[in-house]
Enzyme design. Structure first.
Site, PDB file in Angstrom:
ATOM      1  N   LYS A   8       0.592  -1.411  -0.154  1.00 25.83           N
ATOM      2  CA  LYS A   8       0.216  -0.480  -0.267  1.00 25.83           C
ATOM      3  C   LYS A   8       1.081   0.700  -0.356  1.00 25.83           C
ATOM      4  O   LYS A   8       1.481   1.507   1.706  1.00 25.83           O
ATOM      5  CB  LYS A   8      -1.210   0.030   1.352  1.00 25.83           C
ATOM      6  CG  LYS A   8      -2.290   1.426   1.120  1.00 25.83           C
ATOM      7  CD  LYS A   8      -2.245   1.779   2.807  1.00 25.83           C
ATOM      8  CE  LYS A   8      -2.144   3.028   2.393  1.00 25.83           C
ATOM      9  NZ  LYS A   8      -1.369   4.449   1.634  1.00 25.83           N
ATOM     10  N   GLY A  50       6.633   5.708   8.325  1.00 22.91           N
ATOM     11  CA  GLY A  50       5.640   7.402   7.831  1.00 22.91           C
ATOM     12  C   GLY A  50       6.009   8.051   9.497  1.00 22.91           C
ATOM     13  O   GLY A  50       6.722   8.300  10.019  1.00 22.91           O
ATOM     14  N   SER A  51       5.006   8.830   9.880  1.00 19.97           N
ATOM     15  CA  SER A  51       4.701   9.653  10.881  1.00 19.97           C
ATOM     16  C   SER A  51       4.428   8.661  12.600  1.00 19.97           C
ATOM     17  O   SER A  51       4.272   7.844  11.997  1.00 19.97           O
ATOM     18  CB  SER A  51       3.429  10.597  10.912  1.00 19.97           C
ATOM     19  OG  SER A  51       2.216  10.020  10.932  1.00 19.97           O
ATOM     20  N   GLU A  98       9.315   2.012  11.032  1.00 20.29           N
ATOM     21  CA  GLU A  98      10.354   2.661  10.967  1.00 20.29           C
ATOM     22  C   GLU A  98       9.904   4.418  10.584  1.00 20.29           C
ATOM     23  O   GLU A  98       9.021   5.019  10.081  1.00 20.29           O
ATOM     24  CB  GLU A  98      11.119   2.890   9.580  1.00 20.29           C
ATOM     25  CG  GLU A  98      11.984   1.800   9.480  1.00 20.29           C
ATOM     26  CD  GLU A  98      13.168   2.429  10.644  1.00 20.29           C
ATOM     27  OE1 GLU A  98      13.818   3.277  10.864  1.00 20.29           O
ATOM     28  OE2 GLU A  98      14.125   0.745  10.836  1.00 20.29           O
ATOM     29  N   CYS A 138      13.151  12.119   6.582  1.00 20.67           N
ATOM     30  CA  CYS A 138      13.416  11.528   8.161  1.00 20.67           C
ATOM     31  C   CYS A 138      14.766  11.692   8.691  1.00 20.67           C
ATOM     32  O   CYS A 138      14.713  11.493   9.965  1.00 20.67           O
ATOM     33  CB  CYS A 138      13.082   9.582   8.847  1.00 20.67           C
ATOM     34  SG  CYS A 138      13.235   8.441   7.470  1.00 20.67           S
ATOM     35  N   GLN A 182       1.267  19.802   3.772  1.00 16.78           N
ATOM     36  CA  GLN A 182       2.889  19.893   4.014  1.00 16.78           C
ATOM     37  C   GLN A 182       3.096  21.513   4.715  1.00 16.78           C
ATOM     38  O   GLN A 182       3.939  21.794   5.323  1.00 16.78           O
ATOM     39  CB  GLN A 182       3.162  19.020   3.448  1.00 16.78           C
ATOM     40  CG  GLN A 182       5.118  18.758   4.223  1.00 16.78           C
ATOM     41  CD  GLN A 182       4.893  18.682   5.641  1.00 16.78           C
ATOM     42  OE1 GLN A 182       4.642  16.733   5.236  1.00 16.78           O
ATOM     43  NE2 GLN A 182       5.654  18.426   6.380  1.00 16.78           N
ATOM     44  N   GLU A 232       9.227  17.209  15.175  1.00 18.63           N
ATOM     45  CA  GLU A 232       9.479  17.234  13.208  1.00 18.63           C
ATOM     46  C   GLU A 232       8.806  17.741  12.525  1.00 18.63           C
ATOM     47  O   GLU A 232       7.268  17.773  12.516  1.00 18.63           O
ATOM     48  CB  GLU A 232       9.292  15.443  13.071  1.00 18.63           C
ATOM     49  CG  GLU A 232       9.965  15.406  11.716  1.00 18.63           C
ATOM     50  CD  GLU A 232       9.930  13.827  11.332  1.00 18.63           C
ATOM     51  OE1 GLU A 232       8.955  13.210  11.280  1.00 18.63           O
ATOM     52  OE2 GLU A 232      10.662  12.757  10.767  1.00 18.63           O
TER      53      GLU A 232
HETATM   54  P1  NDP Z   1       1.690   8.893   7.763  1.00 17.67           P
HETATM   55  O1  NDP Z   1       2.271   8.167   9.061  1.00 17.67           O
HETATM   56  O2  NDP Z   1       0.745   9.859   7.492  1.00 17.67           O
HETATM   57  O3  NDP Z   1       1.243   8.026   5.900  1.00 17.67           O
HETATM   58  C1  NDP Z   1       2.311   6.584   6.077  1.00 17.67           C
HETATM   59  C2  NDP Z   1       1.555   5.421   5.414  1.00 17.67           C
HETATM   60  O4  NDP Z   1       1.290   5.515   6.387  1.00 17.67           O
HETATM   61  C3  NDP Z   1       0.807   6.695   4.113  1.00 17.67           C
HETATM   62  O5  NDP Z   1       0.533   5.036   3.573  1.00 17.67           O
HETATM   63  C4  NDP Z   1      -0.507   6.272   5.027  1.00 17.67           C
HETATM   64  O6  NDP Z   1      -1.744   6.092   4.056  1.00 17.67           O
HETATM   65  C5  NDP Z   1      -0.735   5.381   5.510  1.00 17.67           C
HETATM   66  N1  NDP Z   1      -1.595   4.984   6.822  1.00 17.67           N
HETATM   67  C6  NDP Z   1      -1.557   6.361   7.366  1.00 17.67           C
HETATM   68  N2  NDP Z   1      -3.339   6.433   8.292  1.00 17.67           N
HETATM   69  C7  NDP Z   1      -2.882   4.171   8.276  1.00 17.67           C
HETATM   70  C8  NDP Z   1      -3.849   3.705   9.227  1.00 17.67           C
HETATM   71  N3  NDP Z   1      -4.552   3.593   9.841  1.00 17.67           N
HETATM   72  N4  NDP Z   1      -3.145   2.532   9.121  1.00 17.67           N
HETATM   73  C9  NDP Z   1      -2.565   1.813   7.803  1.00 17.67           C
HETATM   74  N5  NDP Z   1      -1.667   2.980   7.636  1.00 17.67           N
HETATM   75  C10 NDP Z   1      -1.754   4.184   7.720  1.00 17.67           C
HETATM   76  O7  NDP Z   1       3.177   9.563   6.903  1.00 17.67           O
HETATM   77  P2  NDP Z   1       3.507  10.360   5.757  1.00 17.67           P
HETATM   78  O8  NDP Z   1       3.488   9.345   4.150  1.00 17.67           O
HETATM   79  O9  NDP Z   1       3.077  11.789   5.929  1.00 17.67           O
HETATM   80  O10 NDP Z   1       4.952  10.378   5.466  1.00 17.67           O
HETATM   81  C11 NDP Z   1       5.183  11.115   6.378  1.00 17.67           C
HETATM   82  C12 NDP Z   1       6.337  11.362   8.053  1.00 17.67           C
HETATM   83  O11 NDP Z   1       6.915   9.788   7.436  1.00 17.67           O
HETATM   84  C13 NDP Z   1       7.426  12.420   8.360  1.00 17.67           C
HETATM   85  O12 NDP Z   1       6.541  11.792   9.535  1.00 17.67           O
HETATM   86  C14 NDP Z   1       8.238  11.362   8.059  1.00 17.67           C
HETATM   87  O13 NDP Z   1       8.811  11.493   9.006  1.00 17.67           O
HETATM   88  C15 NDP Z   1       8.350   9.630   8.207  1.00 17.67           C
HETATM   89  N6  NDP Z   1       9.289   9.018   7.347  1.00 17.67           N
HETATM   90  C16 NDP Z   1       9.841   8.004   8.190  1.00 17.67           C
HETATM   91  C17 NDP Z   1      10.953   7.172   7.710  1.00 17.67           C
HETATM   92  C18 NDP Z   1      11.762   6.583   8.808  1.00 17.67           C
HETATM   93  O14 NDP Z   1      12.473   5.798   7.591  1.00 17.67           O
HETATM   94  N7  NDP Z   1      12.134   7.255   9.593  1.00 17.67           N
HETATM   95  C19 NDP Z   1      11.160   7.698   6.207  1.00 17.67           C
HETATM   96  C20 NDP Z   1      10.269   8.667   5.507  1.00 17.67           C
HETATM   97  C21 NDP Z   1       9.383   8.914   6.342  1.00 17.67           C
HETATM   98  P3  NDP Z   1      -2.216   7.417   3.465  1.00 17.67           P
HETATM   99  O15 NDP Z   1      -1.911   6.802   1.575  1.00 17.67           O
HETATM  100  O16 NDP Z   1      -3.541   7.563   3.646  1.00 17.67           O
HETATM  101  O17 NDP Z   1      -1.331   8.572   3.692  1.00 17.67           O
END
Ligand code: NDP
Length: 478
Positions: free
Chosen positions: A172, A225-226, A247, A281, A328, A380
């Site tokens: 996904k 993600g976040s 991560e 990140c 953002q 962040e």
């Molecule tokens: P999000 O956490 O919003 O989303 C990450 C993914 O999770 C997306 O595919 C999102 O879907 C999905 N998601 C959202 N809600 C749910 C849920 N309830 N259940 C399952 N999946 C869900 O992060 P962003 O995409 O906005 O990315 C930015 C963030 O990612 C930043 O805060 C950054 O720090 C972090 N990041 C960390 C990294 C690391 O390796 N440490 C690397 C890259 C980014 P949808 O398509 O709906 O958004």
């Protein structure tokens, strides 16, 4: 315009809805239209991955390796086109987009080799005559959930090891960047994956992601993600005892000591904090600078930031592309106001910029006079915003660097072997950089952090086996 569909059970299937993918450099430019799956389609994908698992897990490793190798070759051959698509939908500059596409290709090549290097152990037993073997086996169906900021590299570094180690995949991607995900899926399908082994399910996290996290047949979830989303996923996945790898965010420090080469320090800060529009990140959003070099460093970095070209990601000569979208951008601008209200000095940037096309452009911002207690130093921001924190000496700089809830990457710029060695040992982070930007890592070695940044075993390189396999210990008596 043709809608790009999901790939489920070996077929390209229309979704329950369609999303329009727009270029953040120019919102009038539609990159494409992409299917959005609903919960039922996601469950169909999980069922297909479950059905495909036994044959894939025990099938020819030569075939597995060949498929990953072919996928890697095609990604590399099409790096310019894929990099362009990536830059157009995410907003990082074209050279950065092409570099990311290359990295994805190299990851597939690396894991094509890993398929053939799945070593185990044979040990003597404490019981005479008994043999002990320790082997690794795939875990089953894995759900891969990725963010928008690395639209092809992060999917690659989850999909390639998952498949290499014999798992089947439901992928996904982030809703903002379906284009790169779809292009990668098409390449994988063309490379010859059997039906059901790999499924692309585009759609909202609250719909598709929720199904994956809660489905009893998804044995493992790998998420990037976040922090907030990661924590919510953890509560659900651990509740049903799924294997979990998260991560998440960072608030990565770059320490600059008095003895640093100023040019190296300014380059590391510029690249680490601002390139890829700071949406990494691993971005060095805290610049911790000792007193003897502080003023020279701030002056040189401010001059450098003023010289950077912020413009369309695809335009020649652009240093920094747009922020990924309006929300953002709003978040970045809000943090600029938070920094001012907290008493930090905005040395440069921080204002929205207008360019020829309507996009989300932000002047790279540098705060000085920042303390590590301020929100801009603790939370962040995920944009081209960094803050300088002055430290009186190395010891204070190290303490400040470690004073964070995160622990992804930690950097130092120094010509002192003594301080570099001490920092490597005492930085509380999963990755440490000496005289290098905190962002920018190799594809064949572990990636991940400590504390609030990561949960579970490392991604990438040989260490990816920890997550994507389970260990079996076998005893044999004659
Ligand atoms: P999000 O956490 O919003 O989303 C990450 C993914 O999770 C997306 O595919 C999102 O879907 C999905 N998601 C959202 N809600 C749910 C849920 N309830 N259940 C399952 N999946 C869900 O992060 P962003 O995409 O906005 O990315 C930015 C963030 O990612 C930043 O805060 C950054 O720090 C972090 N990041 C960390 C990294 C690391 O390796 N440490 C690397 C890259 C980014 P949808 O398509 O709906 O958004």
């Amino acid at each position: 315009m043709n809608v790009c569909n999901n790939y489920i059970a070996g077929e390209w299937l229309a979704g329950a809805a369609v999303t329009v993918n727009r270029n953040p450099s120019n919102v009038a430019d539609v990159v494409g239209e992409y299917a959005q799956a609903d919960a039922a389609q996601t469950r169909t994908a999980v069922a297909a991955a479950k059905a495909a698992f036994p044959a894939w897990a025990t099938g020819s490793i030569q075939e597995r390796s060949n498929i990953l190798d072919r996928a890697g070759s095609e990604v590399l051959a099409r790096k310019d086109e894929l990099g362009r698509l990536l830059s157009r939908e995410e907003g990082k500059t074209l050279p950065e987009g092409i570099g990311e596409a290359m990295r994805a290709g190299q990851i597939f090549k690396f894991f094509a080799g890993e398929v053939l290097r799945a070593a185990g152990e044979k040990l003597p037993s404490v019981r005479p005559g008994v043999d002990v073997e320790v082997t690794r086996e795939p875990i089953g169906v894995v759900g891969l959930i990725t963010p928008w900021n690395f639209p092809i590299a992060i999917p690659a570094w989850k999909i390639a090891p998952a498949l290499a180690h014999g798992n089947t995949v439901v992928f996904k991607p982030a809703d903002l960047v379906p284009g790169s995900a779809w292009a990668l899926a098409e390449i994988l399908v063309k490379a010859g994956l059997p039906a059901g082994v790999f499924n692309l399910v585009m759609g909202r996290g609250s719909v598709v992601g929720e199904v994956l996290v809660n489905h009893p047949d998804v044995a493992a979830i790998s998420f990037t993600g976040s922090v907030g989303t990661g924590r919510a996923i953890a509560a659900k996945a651990i509740g049903r005892m799924a294997k979990l790898q998260l991560e998440m965010g960072g608030k990565n420090p770059l320490v600059v000591l008095d003895d640093a080469d100023l040019a190296v320090a300014v380059n590391a800060a510029t690249q680490g904090a601002y390139y890829s529009t700071g949406q990494r990140c691993t971005a060095s959003s805290r610049l911790i600078v000792t007193a003897g070099i502080h003023d020279r460093f701030v002056a040189a970095l401010t001059a450098k930031l003023k010289s950077l070209k912020v413009d369309d990601a695809l335009a020649a000569g652009t240093d920094i592309g747009p922020v990924v979208d309006q929300s953002q951008l709003d978040q970045d601008l809000a943090y600029v106001e938070v920094g001012k209200a907290e008493g930090a000095t905005l040395a440069v940037g921080g204002e929205r910029l207008q360019r020829a096309n309507d996009g989300f452009y932000l002047a790279p911002a540098l705060f000085t006079g920042t303390t590590n207690a301020m929100r801009i130093a603790r939370e962040e921001i995920f944009g081209p915003v960094a803050c300088v924190i002055e430290a009186k000496d190395y010891d204070e700089a190290l303490a400040l660097a470690n004073d964070t809830e995160f622990g992804l990457c930690s950097g130092i710029v120094t010509t002192s072997l003594k301080h570099a060695s001490h920092y490597k040992r005492h930085a509380q982070a999963g990755m440490v950089m000496v005289n290098l930007p905190t962002a920018g890592v190799d594809y064949h070695v572990p990636f991940g952090g400590r504390k609030g940044s990561s949960y579970g075993s490392r991604e990438q390189g040989r260490y990816a086996a920890e997550f994507f396999t389970t260990v079996k210990t076998t005893y044999t008596a004659p």
